[in-house]
Enzyme design. Structure first.
Site, short mmCIF file in Angstrom:
data_model
loop_
_atom_site.label_atom_id
_atom_site.label_comp_id
_atom_site.label_asym_id
_atom_site.label_seq_id
_atom_site.Cartn_x
_atom_site.Cartn_y
_atom_site.Cartn_z
CE LYS A 157 -6.75 -1.27 2.62
NZ LYS A 157 -5.53 -2.01 2.94
CE LYS A 210 -5.37 1.95 2.70
NZ LYS A 210 -4.30 1.21 3.34
CG ASP A 218 -1.82 -1.20 1.32
OD1 ASP A 218 -1.67 -2.05 0.52
OD2 ASP A 218 -3.08 -0.88 1.85
#
Length: 318
Positions: A254, A218, A155
């Site tokens: 996400k 995300k 991430d």
């Protein structure tokens, strides 16, 4: 957008001209929150779906090998076995989608999951999380280090300064470097939407991140003042849909930060289903970034199965 190859200068010029209709987005966000949610056994089924999409996360300064081990054990058995048995779901392999930790704790997580003979992926934040303000080479090395220690999902965080000053090509080039550093690991790109100022910037950052090779986009690090909200999610999901229509490539989504209740997880699932369709309701295209959400979902399932609410000591903590 026309069906050209992503990542060309022409695409980046197009991105800089994008404008988002804020009032339309806010109206859509209001409507999704007003919808009726499933009840009783249908609710439990949707909550189990949510469990399988959770990136069970610990990102604290006091993380240790022991609490990372506990997190991994909870990821393997996220809902008490006796509750799953009463739902006839005990043999369906219910686990969270991944565990997410700092780079320095990746080896601990990999070790714990391997010892338990589990194939749950280990995800790691990287690139100067959460601010993304460290030198580029340090951010790249952090990615390589996490991958070398066994993380199969990374991430990353974008450099917000580049987005806020409209340097979209520079942002594209940075994310491409992170993509290369990830190697075979999946890359989730955190936009830190609470710091991007406008919904137009959210759309532009989403599109640039996808053009640069992100497997997921995300919302947040969870450390900003504003994290995952429905308006920014709608903008990101529309960008994912536009990108898919343009390229035929599916990118995952996400939301993360501040998602704490079972009811909220149901709203997120509903939003994904309505905006992108059932194909996206699977861990390879949808994740919920959370640390405390699982506890509330398990409490709701306990109530549905037993008719009572569990005391905190009755459910194993993550």
């Amino acid at each position: 957008m026309s069906s050209r190859n992503p990542g060309t200068a022409f695409d980046l010029e197009w991105v800089s001209r994008v404008r988002v209709n804020t009032q339309a987005v806010l109206k859509r966000a209001q409507s999704i929150q007003g919808q009726k949610l499933p009840k009783k056994q249908w609710q439990s089924a949707w909550l189990l779906k949510a469990v399988t999409c959770i990136d069970l996360t610990t990102l604290s300064g006091d993380d240790t090998p022991s609490n990372v081990h506990r997190l991994c054990m909870k990821a393997i058995q996220p809902v008490r076995h006796d509750l799953l048995r009463k739902m006839d779901m005990h043999d369906k392999g219910i686990s969270t989608a991944a565990v997410c930790v700092y780079p320095s704790r990746v080896a601990d997580a990999v070790r714990s999951l391997k010892a338990a003979n589990s194939s749950i992926p280990v995800a790691s934040v990287a690139t100067g999380f959460p601010a993304g303000q460290t030198p580029l080479e340090s951010r790249l090395q952090e990615v390589r280090s996490a991958v070398n220690d066994g993380a199969t999902e990374i991430d990353i965080v974008i450099n917000r300064m580049l987005a806020l000053t409209g340097q979209w090509e520079a942002m594209f080039n940075e994310i491409r470097l992170f993509r290369e550093a990830c190697g075979d690991a999946h890359m989730k790109t955190i936009l830190a939407v609470g710091e991007l100022e406008t919904l137009s910037n959210v759309y532009k950052a989403s599109m640039v991140a996808m053009m640069a090779g992100s497997d997921f986009i995300k919302t947040s690090t969870g450390k900003e003042a504003v994290n995952a909200t429905y308006p920014v999610a709608i903008v990101m999901l529309r960008a994912i849909r536009d990108y898919f229509l343009c390229t035929g490539h599916k990118v995952g989504f996400k939301p993360a930060g501040g998602i704490r209740t079972a009811q909220e997880s149901l709203v997120w699932l509903t939003l994904i289903k309505e905006e992108l369709g059932s194909e996206w309701l699977h861990p390879h295209l949808f994740r919920l970034g959370a640390s405390s959400l699982l506890a509330d979902i398990e409490r709701q399932i306990y109530h549905e199965v037993t008719g009572q609410y569990a005391a905190h000591h009755e459910l194993p903590m993550a």
